[in-house]
Design a protein around this motif. Structure first.
Motif, PDB file in Angstrom:
ATOM      1  N   ALA A   1      11.363  31.094   9.207  1.00 19.28           N
ATOM      2  CA  ALA A   1      10.863  30.568   7.932  1.00 19.28           C
ATOM      3  C   ALA A   1      10.349  29.140   8.108  1.00 19.28           C
ATOM      4  N   LEU A   2      11.063  28.346   8.905  1.00 24.02           N
ATOM      5  CA  LEU A   2      10.603  26.980   9.184  1.00 24.02           C
ATOM      6  C   LEU A   2       9.284  26.995   9.938  1.00 24.02           C
ATOM      7  N   LYS A   3       9.150  27.930  10.871  1.00 20.12           N
ATOM      8  CA  LYS A   3       7.912  28.030  11.639  1.00 20.12           C
ATOM      9  C   LYS A   3       6.735  28.333  10.714  1.00 20.12           C
ATOM     10  N   ASP A   4       6.963  29.206   9.733  1.00 19.97           N
ATOM     11  CA  ASP A   4       5.909  29.520   8.764  1.00 19.97           C
ATOM     12  C   ASP A   4       5.538  28.291   7.935  1.00 19.97           C
ATOM     13  N   LYS A   5       6.538  27.522   7.505  1.00 19.63           N
ATOM     14  CA  LYS A   5       6.270  26.307   6.732  1.00 19.63           C
ATOM     15  C   LYS A   5       5.509  25.286   7.578  1.00 19.63           C
ATOM     16  N   ILE A   6       5.879  25.193   8.843  1.00 19.95           N
ATOM     17  CA  ILE A   6       5.201  24.272   9.758  1.00 19.95           C
ATOM     18  C   ILE A   6       3.737  24.664   9.892  1.00 19.95           C
ATOM     19  N   ALA A   7       3.461  25.959  10.031  1.00 14.52           N
ATOM     20  CA  ALA A   7       2.082  26.431  10.168  1.00 14.52           C
ATOM     21  C   ALA A   7       1.258  26.085   8.931  1.00 14.52           C
TER      22      ALA A   7
ATOM     23  N   THR B   1       0.840  -1.191   0.000  1.00 14.29           N
ATOM     24  CA  THR B   1       0.000   0.000   0.000  1.00 14.29           C
ATOM     25  C   THR B   1       0.876   1.242   0.000  1.00 14.29           C
ATOM     26  N   PRO B   2       0.694   2.085  -0.982  1.00 19.05           N
ATOM     27  CA  PRO B   2       1.489   3.311  -1.031  1.00 19.05           C
ATOM     28  C   PRO B   2       1.035   4.289   0.044  1.00 19.05           C
ATOM     29  N   MET B   3       1.935   5.183   0.417  1.00 19.21           N
ATOM     30  CA  MET B   3       1.595   6.198   1.412  1.00 19.21           C
ATOM     31  C   MET B   3       0.645   7.205   0.772  1.00 19.21           C
ATOM     32  N   ASN B   4      -0.357   7.586   1.521  1.00 18.49           N
ATOM     33  CA  ASN B   4      -1.248   8.604   0.988  1.00 18.49           C
ATOM     34  C   ASN B   4      -0.658   9.991   1.234  1.00 18.49           C
ATOM     35  N   GLN B   5      -1.272  10.986   0.661  1.00 21.10           N
ATOM     36  CA  GLN B   5      -0.738  12.340   0.718  1.00 21.10           C
ATOM     37  C   GLN B   5      -0.692  12.865   2.155  1.00 21.10           C
ATOM     38  N   LEU B   6      -1.664  12.523   2.962  1.00 19.60           N
ATOM     39  CA  LEU B   6      -1.697  12.982   4.348  1.00 19.60           C
ATOM     40  C   LEU B   6      -0.525  12.419   5.136  1.00 19.60           C
ATOM     41  N   ASP B   7      -0.180  11.159   4.919  1.00 20.43           N
ATOM     42  CA  ASP B   7       0.972  10.565   5.590  1.00 20.43           C
ATOM     43  C   ASP B   7       2.271  11.266   5.198  1.00 20.43           C
ATOM     44  N   VAL B   8       2.394  11.588   3.926  1.00 21.23           N
ATOM     45  CA  VAL B   8       3.588  12.294   3.448  1.00 21.23           C
ATOM     46  C   VAL B   8       3.687  13.657   4.103  1.00 21.23           C
ATOM     47  N   LEU B   9       2.563  14.371   4.201  1.00 22.38           N
ATOM     48  CA  LEU B   9       2.559  15.689   4.831  1.00 22.38           C
ATOM     49  C   LEU B   9       2.933  15.601   6.308  1.00 22.38           C
ATOM     50  N   ARG B  10       2.458  14.568   6.974  1.00 25.93           N
ATOM     51  CA  ARG B  10       2.789  14.401   8.402  1.00 25.93           C
ATOM     52  C   ARG B  10       4.274  14.125   8.603  1.00 25.93           C
ATOM     53  N   ILE B  11       4.856  13.335   7.726  1.00 20.53           N
ATOM     54  CA  ILE B  11       6.291  13.055   7.814  1.00 20.53           C
ATOM     55  C   ILE B  11       7.088  14.325   7.537  1.00 20.53           C
ATOM     56  N   GLU B  12       6.668  15.052   6.522  1.00 14.49           N
ATOM     57  CA  GLU B  12       7.326  16.315   6.185  1.00 14.49           C
ATOM     58  C   GLU B  12       7.228  17.296   7.357  1.00 14.49           C
ATOM     59  N   LEU B  13       6.080  17.326   8.006  1.00  7.62           N
ATOM     60  CA  LEU B  13       5.860  18.188   9.154  1.00  7.62           C
ATOM     61  C   LEU B  13       6.800  17.823  10.298  1.00  7.62           C
ATOM     62  N   GLU B  14       6.962  16.541  10.548  1.00  7.98           N
ATOM     63  CA  GLU B  14       7.858  16.097  11.619  1.00  7.98           C
ATOM     64  C   GLU B  14       9.310  16.471  11.314  1.00  7.98           C
ATOM     65  N   VAL B  15       9.704  16.354  10.058  1.00 14.67           N
ATOM     66  CA  VAL B  15      11.071  16.719   9.666  1.00 14.67           C
ATOM     67  C   VAL B  15      11.299  18.213   9.900  1.00 14.67           C
ATOM     68  N   LEU B  16      10.332  19.033   9.513  1.00 10.25           N
ATOM     69  CA  LEU B  16      10.465  20.478   9.712  1.00 10.25           C
ATOM     70  C   LEU B  16      10.500  20.838  11.192  1.00 10.25           C
ATOM     71  N   ARG B  17       9.691  20.165  11.998  1.00  8.97           N
ATOM     72  CA  ARG B  17       9.716  20.418  13.444  1.00  8.97           C
ATOM     73  C   ARG B  17      11.081  20.066  14.037  1.00  8.97           C
ATOM     74  N   ARG B  18      11.667  18.975  13.570  1.00  3.31           N
ATOM     75  CA  ARG B  18      12.979  18.568  14.056  1.00  3.31           C
ATOM     76  C   ARG B  18      14.051  19.597  13.659  1.00  3.31           C
ATOM     77  N   GLU B  19      13.975  20.080  12.418  1.00  2.00           N
ATOM     78  CA  GLU B  19      14.918  21.101  11.969  1.00  2.00           C
ATOM     79  C   GLU B  19      14.755  22.379  12.789  1.00  2.00           C
ATOM     80  N   HIS B  20      13.516  22.745  13.090  1.00  3.60           N
ATOM     81  CA  HIS B  20      13.236  23.940  13.890  1.00  3.60           C
ATOM     82  C   HIS B  20      13.839  23.789  15.284  1.00  3.60           C
ATOM     83  N   ARG B  21      13.667  22.623  15.876  1.00  5.73           N
ATOM     84  CA  ARG B  21      14.207  22.353  17.208  1.00  5.73           C
ATOM     85  C   ARG B  21      15.739  22.377  17.191  1.00  5.73           C
TER      86      ARG B  21
END
Length: 72
Positions: free
Chosen positions: A54-60, A5-25
């Protein structure tokens, strides 16, 4: 990851969100470390803070895309 089963778009966005949060931290920790040493120049700290903002804006934006609209 070899699943059928391929990842759906929402899963990809959640992973991307976690990566950005980690970079922000990580940026936050780097800024604090530089400020604690007292050896960092203000231009470097200012640039890091700008990247962090800028990361905070992308996260939002991603949080808005992943949060379902609720009609009250």
């Amino acid at each position: 990851m070899n699943s059928s089963t391929p990842m759906n778009q929402l899963d990809v966005l959640r992973i991307e969100l976690e990566v950005l949060r980690r970079e922000h931290r990580d940026l936050d920790e780097a800024i604090h470390a530089l400020q604690d040493t007292g050896k960092a120049d203000m231009l470097t700290i200012k640039r890091l803070k700008k990247q962090k903002l800028a990361l905070k804006d992308k996260i939002a934006v991603l949080e808005d895309r992943t949060t379902p609209d609720i009609i009250a």
